[in-house]
Design a protein around this motif. Structure first.
Motif, mmCIF file in Angstrom:
data_model
loop_
_atom_site.group_PDB
_atom_site.id
_atom_site.type_symbol
_atom_site.label_atom_id
_atom_site.label_comp_id
_atom_site.label_asym_id
_atom_site.label_seq_id
_atom_site.Cartn_x
_atom_site.Cartn_y
_atom_site.Cartn_z
ATOM 1 N N ARG A 22 0.821 -1.215 0.000
ATOM 2 C CA ARG A 22 0.000 0.000 0.000
ATOM 3 C C ARG A 22 0.850 1.258 0.000
ATOM 4 O O ARG A 22 0.462 2.277 -0.560
ATOM 5 C CB ARG A 22 -0.903 0.022 1.240
ATOM 6 N N LYS A 23 2.013 1.194 0.649
ATOM 7 C CA LYS A 23 2.791 2.416 0.847
ATOM 8 C C LYS A 23 3.423 2.944 -0.435
ATOM 9 O O LYS A 23 3.503 4.150 -0.643
ATOM 10 C CB LYS A 23 3.885 2.175 1.898
ATOM 11 N N SER A 24 3.899 2.059 -1.300
ATOM 12 C CA SER A 24 4.642 2.549 -2.460
ATOM 13 C C SER A 24 4.087 2.093 -3.802
ATOM 14 O O SER A 24 4.489 2.637 -4.832
ATOM 15 C CB SER A 24 6.108 2.100 -2.356
ATOM 16 N N ALA A 25 3.185 1.121 -3.824
ATOM 17 C CA ALA A 25 2.719 0.604 -5.116
ATOM 18 C C ALA A 25 1.218 0.751 -5.322
ATOM 19 O O ALA A 25 0.768 1.023 -6.431
ATOM 20 C CB ALA A 25 3.109 -0.872 -5.256
ATOM 21 N N SER A 26 0.433 0.591 -4.270
ATOM 22 C CA SER A 26 -1.018 0.571 -4.427
ATOM 23 C C SER A 26 -1.647 1.946 -4.303
ATOM 24 O O SER A 26 -2.557 2.300 -5.055
ATOM 25 C CB SER A 26 -1.638 -0.365 -3.389
ATOM 26 N N GLY A 27 -1.158 2.737 -3.357
ATOM 27 C CA GLY A 27 -1.737 4.057 -3.132
ATOM 28 C C GLY A 27 -0.685 5.142 -3.122
ATOM 29 O O GLY A 27 0.507 4.869 -2.973
ATOM 30 N N ALA A 28 -1.119 6.387 -3.298
ATOM 31 C CA ALA A 28 -0.239 7.555 -3.192
ATOM 32 C C ALA A 28 -0.443 8.133 -1.799
ATOM 33 O O ALA A 28 -1.431 8.836 -1.546
ATOM 34 C CB ALA A 28 -0.575 8.572 -4.276
ATOM 35 N N GLN A 29 0.449 7.803 -0.883
ATOM 36 C CA GLN A 29 0.255 8.109 0.528
ATOM 37 C C GLN A 29 0.106 9.597 0.817
ATOM 38 O O GLN A 29 -0.625 9.985 1.726
ATOM 39 C CB GLN A 29 1.422 7.545 1.341
ATOM 40 N N ASP A 30 0.785 10.450 0.060
ATOM 41 C CA ASP A 30 0.746 11.885 0.336
ATOM 42 C C ASP A 30 -0.441 12.589 -0.310
ATOM 43 O O ASP A 30 -0.726 13.741 0.017
ATOM 44 C CB ASP A 30 2.051 12.550 -0.125
ATOM 45 N N LEU A 31 -1.117 11.917 -1.246
ATOM 46 C CA LEU A 31 -2.306 12.507 -1.856
ATOM 47 C C LEU A 31 -3.517 12.267 -0.951
ATOM 48 O O LEU A 31 -3.506 11.411 -0.082
ATOM 49 C CB LEU A 31 -2.555 11.904 -3.238
ATOM 50 N N SER A 32 -4.565 13.045 -1.195
ATOM 51 C CA SER A 32 -5.765 12.911 -0.377
ATOM 52 C C SER A 32 -6.473 11.594 -0.652
ATOM 53 O O SER A 32 -6.253 10.948 -1.697
ATOM 54 C CB SER A 32 -6.720 14.069 -0.651
ATOM 55 N N VAL A 33 -7.343 11.205 0.262
ATOM 56 C CA VAL A 33 -8.167 10.025 0.047
ATOM 57 C C VAL A 33 -9.028 10.226 -1.202
ATOM 58 O O VAL A 33 -9.191 9.310 -2.011
ATOM 59 C CB VAL A 33 -9.059 9.774 1.281
ATOM 60 N N SER A 34 -9.546 11.423 -1.379
ATOM 61 C CA SER A 34 -10.372 11.736 -2.544
ATOM 62 C C SER A 34 -9.601 11.509 -3.839
ATOM 63 O O SER A 34 -10.099 10.872 -4.772
ATOM 64 C CB SER A 34 -10.851 13.187 -2.462
ATOM 65 N N ASP A 35 -8.369 12.019 -3.904
ATOM 66 C CA ASP A 35 -7.555 11.855 -5.122
ATOM 67 C C ASP A 35 -7.248 10.387 -5.381
ATOM 68 O O ASP A 35 -7.234 9.933 -6.533
ATOM 69 C CB ASP A 35 -6.251 12.648 -4.997
ATOM 70 N N ASN A 36 -6.984 9.617 -4.323
ATOM 71 C CA ASN A 36 -6.684 8.196 -4.493
ATOM 72 C C ASN A 36 -7.890 7.438 -5.032
ATOM 73 O O ASN A 36 -7.742 6.531 -5.853
ATOM 74 C CB ASN A 36 -6.231 7.591 -3.165
ATOM 75 N N ILE A 37 -9.070 7.794 -4.589
ATOM 76 C CA ILE A 37 -10.275 7.085 -5.022
ATOM 77 C C ILE A 37 -10.609 7.368 -6.477
ATOM 78 O O ILE A 37 -11.061 6.480 -7.214
ATOM 79 C CB ILE A 37 -11.461 7.453 -4.102
ATOM 80 N N THR A 38 -10.358 8.591 -6.957
ATOM 81 C CA THR A 38 -10.790 8.974 -8.315
ATOM 82 C C THR A 38 -9.684 8.926 -9.365
ATOM 83 O O THR A 38 -9.973 9.103 -10.547
ATOM 84 C CB THR A 38 -11.381 10.396 -8.301
ATOM 85 N N VAL A 39 -8.436 8.667 -8.944
ATOM 86 C CA VAL A 39 -7.322 8.794 -9.895
ATOM 87 C C VAL A 39 -7.456 7.872 -11.104
ATOM 88 O O VAL A 39 -7.072 8.244 -12.224
ATOM 89 C CB VAL A 39 -5.976 8.565 -9.169
ATOM 90 N N ALA A 40 -8.007 6.686 -10.924
ATOM 91 C CA ALA A 40 -8.091 5.731 -12.037
ATOM 92 C C ALA A 40 -9.247 6.027 -12.989
ATOM 93 O O ALA A 40 -9.273 5.518 -14.114
ATOM 94 C CB ALA A 40 -8.213 4.311 -11.506
ATOM 95 N N THR A 41 -10.226 6.826 -12.544
ATOM 96 C CA THR A 41 -11.413 7.101 -13.371
ATOM 97 C C THR A 41 -11.699 8.595 -13.446
ATOM 98 O O THR A 41 -12.845 9.007 -13.578
ATOM 99 C CB THR A 41 -12.638 6.379 -12.780
ATOM 100 N N LEU A 42 -10.641 9.396 -13.385
ATOM 101 C CA LEU A 42 -10.821 10.845 -13.337
ATOM 102 C C LEU A 42 -11.543 11.376 -14.577
ATOM 103 O O LEU A 42 -12.286 12.359 -14.507
ATOM 104 C CB LEU A 42 -9.459 11.533 -13.182
ATOM 105 N N GLY A 43 -11.322 10.696 -15.703
ATOM 106 C CA GLY A 43 -11.965 11.148 -16.946
ATOM 107 C C GLY A 43 -13.476 11.187 -16.865
ATOM 108 O O GLY A 43 -14.132 11.959 -17.582
ATOM 109 N N SER A 44 -14.064 10.399 -15.979
ATOM 110 C CA SER A 44 -15.523 10.346 -15.891
ATOM 111 C C SER A 44 -16.119 11.593 -15.256
ATOM 112 O O SER A 44 -17.329 11.822 -15.345
ATOM 113 C CB SER A 44 -15.959 9.109 -15.093
ATOM 114 N N VAL A 45 -15.292 12.403 -14.581
ATOM 115 C CA VAL A 45 -15.811 13.630 -13.967
ATOM 116 C C VAL A 45 -15.205 14.876 -14.611
ATOM 117 O O VAL A 45 -15.244 15.960 -14.027
ATOM 118 C CB VAL A 45 -15.554 13.643 -12.440
ATOM 119 N N VAL A 46 -14.636 14.723 -15.801
ATOM 120 C CA VAL A 46 -14.096 15.871 -16.543
ATOM 121 C C VAL A 46 -15.162 16.382 -17.503
ATOM 122 O O VAL A 46 -15.741 15.622 -18.277
ATOM 123 C CB VAL A 46 -12.816 15.478 -17.316
#
Length: 507
Positions: free
Chosen positions: A351-375
């Motif tokens: 989780r620390k280095s491969a699955s999530g971006a620890q320094d980004l917000s929870v919101s950014d982590n949840i939407t990063v893979a599907t950000l295009g759907s809210v553009v």
């Protein structure tokens, strides 16, 4: 003076911690005897990490609490390190520099020097050999840490902890805090680690073992401290206890069934893997139906742990093809972006280095893979993004004060649920998961399993690489057992059990 008459090695009284207006620890009081191996357990978010961080000096506790070692108050010295407190900390990531030798890792900052400040390397190596013998490790101190097995690295980390606490010569007590050190270890590695722990305990070194693995707590610890909601709710001997007993103490109620009911409906083949090779994988073929959960298991180095990364384009494969529905992809040329577009998702173990971006917000982590759907017209619609995130937080029961807080601020279980939510939004056709419940408490485990089986019911194909025998036996329709880069056996659902998998893996 007997052990019973001696002052406790560690004595903690009324330790509390408040962040802002939130009280996360309340009047925690406990003690560990000299040479005792005790466990600290609790759900994610129960306060374990905060408590350990107070002992290590990372956080400063609220006023009024005291921490003593061997009867000496060290409350004001916690930030000064093991040399002042007699407490050493070994964390899950071990914090070793793999490009440095064992000697350099253990003695940096404390080298013995001679004429003109030159390091006495021969003397240093002998000192380190003595420390390694104490943890049952017979290796050359001048070997680079990166060349060691994962178990040997864990033992080196414990030896380093010993080197640090041995410098606290003004104190009569010594304590090692083992914070999830077995998360990445095979069964034989866990046994070796606790053989070393038993030897140290016989020397009088006390151990506080922090873990979600209750079977290890019952097997290797004499006592368990249970935190719930920031309070110490139980201080119990482990003798005669069951895992269900401990779970009940952790949850404050009898646990529900851990594994959801799941039945595979007849369906067509959804994925087909042919001739996969790369890294430790030599030649692997398998297929799976839509709605099926299959497992991959083996000893470390057998290749089972590499397959999710090869088939998602995250590690280079030398050959092989992956068919998803009607689309056939050359795995040797597969890139992560192309895999995602084909409906392939990956949840890595780290989780620390491969699955999530620890320094980004929870919101950014949840939407990063599907950000295009809210553009909208090239601009992110923050309102739609907030709605999506809020829906996922509610759906996955993610406990957090604010979606804009960093992912690293969440407990391990809540982090994992947030990262699972990230991929569920995209409705993957194929979902590869590597150790999806590693470092996750029993309550969060059940949540993860519920969402995985729900994905399967919706028609996704799930492939889980794991060493958790019971989880695979309960969740999967079949499990492929690997050895030396190949599948050597497939166990179907009717024959699946934790015992059968253990026998097949160890052969």
């Amino acid at each position: 003076m007997t052990t019973q008459d001696a002052a406790p090695a560690l004595s903690v009284a009324n330790v509390s911690k408040t962040f802002g207006t939130t009280r996360v620890l309340t009047d925690v009081t406990l003690s560990v005897a000299p040479g005792e191996v005790a466990a600290l357990i609790g759900e994610n978010g129960s306060g374990k990490s905060t408590f350990i961080k107070i002992l290590s000096g990372f956080h400063e506790g609220d006023r009024g609490g005291t921490v003593c070692m061997g009867g000496v108050d060290v409350s004001d010295a916690l930030q000064d390190g093991p040399e002042k407190t007699g407490m050493g900390f070994i964390h899950q990531d071990l914090a070793l520099v793999e490009t440095m030798t064992i000697v350099e890792n253990l003695r940096i900052g404390g080298f013995s020097t001679g004429f003109l400040g030159r390091i006495r390397w021969r003397q240093e190596a002998e000192t380190v050999r003595g420390l390694l013998r104490r943890v049952g490790l017979d290796v050359d101190p001048n070997v680079r840490v990166g060349e060691l097995s994962v178990t040997d690295r864990a033992l080196v980390a414990i030896a380093r902890g010993l080197a640090e606490i041995d410098r606290a010569s003004h104190l009569s007590a010594r304590l090692l805090v083992l914070d999830e050190p077995t998360a990445y270890l095979p069964v034989t590695g866990v046994e070796r680690l606790f053989q070393a722990v038993a030897q140290l305990a016989a020397e009088g070194v006390s151990v506080l073992f922090v873990s979600h693995r209750l079977d290890e707590v019952l097997r290797y610890c004499t006592r368990a401290f249970v935190l719930r909601g920031g309070r110490l709710v139980a201080d119990e001997p482990t003798a005669g206890r069951t895992e269900r007993d401990l779970v009940t103490l952790m949850l404050g109620r009898a646990p529900e069934d851990l594994y959801p009911e799941y039945a595979l409906s007849p369906a067509e083949c959804s994925i087909e893997v042919t001739g996969l090779a790369g890294g430790l994988v030599e030649s692997v073929d398998f297929d799976a139906r839509a709605g099926e959960i299959i497992g991959l298991i083996g000893l470390p180095g057998s290749g089972y742990e590499e397959i999710p990364y090869l088939l998602s384009g995250c590690r280079p494969a030398t050959s092989g093809s992956l068919r998803v529905g009607d689309q056939v992809m050359d795995v040797g040329r597969l890139e992560p972006g192309a895999a995602i577009r084909a409906g392939v998702a990956l949840l890595p173990a780290d989780r620390k280095s491969a699955s999530g971006a620890q320094d980004l917000s929870v919101s950014d982590n949840i939407t990063v893979a599907t950000l295009g759907s809210v553009v909208r017209r090239g601009v992110i619609s923050r309102r739609e993004e907030r709605d999506v995130v809020a829906a996922q937080i509610e759906r996955f029961h993610i406990a957090l004060p604010d979606p804009q807080h960093a992912l690293s601020s969440l407990s391990g279980g809540n982090q994992q649920k947030a990262l699972l939510a990230k991929w569920v939004i995209s409705a993957p056709r194929v979902f590869f998961l590597h150790e999806p419940t590693q470092g996750v408490d029993v309550g969060a485990k059940r949540e993860v399993f519920r969402h995985l089986t729900e994905l399967a019911r919706q028609g996704a194909t799930l492939v889980i690489s794991s060493v958790e025998y019971e989880d695979l036996a309960a969740l999967c329709t079949r499990v492929h057992v690997m050895r030396r880069g190949r599948i050597i056996r497939t166990i179907e659902r009717d024959d699946l059990s934790a015992h059968e998998l253990a026998v097949a893996v160890h052969g």
